[in-house]
Scaffold this motif. Structure first.
Motif, short mmCIF file in Angstrom:
data_model
loop_
_atom_site.label_atom_id
_atom_site.label_comp_id
_atom_site.label_asym_id
_atom_site.label_seq_id
_atom_site.Cartn_x
_atom_site.Cartn_y
_atom_site.Cartn_z
N GLN A 18 -23.45 83.52 -25.72
CA GLN A 18 -24.42 83.62 -24.62
C GLN A 18 -24.12 82.57 -23.55
N GLY A 19 -23.75 81.37 -23.96
CA GLY A 19 -23.41 80.32 -23.01
C GLY A 19 -22.20 80.69 -22.18
N ILE A 20 -21.20 81.26 -22.83
CA ILE A 20 -19.99 81.69 -22.11
C ILE A 20 -20.35 82.79 -21.12
N GLN A 21 -21.15 83.75 -21.55
CA GLN A 21 -21.54 84.87 -20.68
C GLN A 21 -22.32 84.36 -19.46
N ILE A 28 -19.27 84.06 -11.16
CA ILE A 28 -19.14 85.25 -10.30
C ILE A 28 -20.10 85.16 -9.12
N GLN A 29 -21.35 84.79 -9.39
CA GLN A 29 -22.34 84.68 -8.31
C GLN A 29 -21.92 83.64 -7.28
N GLN A 30 -21.43 82.50 -7.75
CA GLN A 30 -20.98 81.46 -6.82
C GLN A 30 -19.81 81.95 -6.00
N GLY A 31 -18.88 82.64 -6.63
CA GLY A 31 -17.71 83.16 -5.92
C GLY A 31 -18.11 84.16 -4.84
N VAL A 32 -19.02 85.04 -5.17
CA VAL A 32 -19.49 86.03 -4.20
C VAL A 32 -20.19 85.33 -3.04
N GLN A 33 -21.05 84.37 -3.35
CA GLN A 33 -21.77 83.65 -2.30
C GLN A 33 -20.80 82.91 -1.38
N GLN A 34 -19.81 82.24 -1.94
CA GLN A 34 -18.84 81.53 -1.12
C GLN A 34 -18.04 82.51 -0.28
#
Length: 110
Positions: A18-21, A28-34
């Motif tokens: 769960q931690g890895i997920q 992914i969210q940070q990458g999309v936002q950037q």
């Protein structure tokens, strides 16, 4: 070393998974936002450059690079200047001022 039961081992494994997920999702969210922020900044810079090219002809590569390097919050200000400036040196002076102000707010790491 303490004995770990199979139930504890399964719980640890599930927690790790769960931690890895969650880490992957946050990445992914940070990458999309950037990516979105960079896209907005590039679009704003292109708009300023287009206005400047229309009004004053070809502009120097140095000025182009300086404009493309400005952070997104400065570009609407520069667009207003590009629309109202009498001459290109006026725009270049504002770009220099914006760069100086950016360096004060966000000092580059050494």
């Amino acid at each position: 070393m303490p004995y770990i039961t199979s139930v504890e081992r399964m719980g640890m494994q599930r927690g790790l998974e769960q931690g890895i997920q969650q880490g992957i999702q946050q990445g992914i969210q940070q990458g999309v936002q950037q990516g979105v922020q960079q896209g907005v900044q590039q679009g704003q810079a292109e708009m300023v450059l287009r206005v400047l090219n229309r009004r004053f002809g070809m502009i120097s590569a140095d000025l182009t690079a300086s404009i493309c390097g400005l952070p997104s919050p400065h570009l609407p200000i520069l667009l207003d200047v590009a629309l109202s400036a009498e001459a290109l040196p006026e725009v270049a002076a504002v770009v220099t001022t914006l760069i100086a102000n950016t360096d004060k707010v966000n000092p580059s790491p050494m």
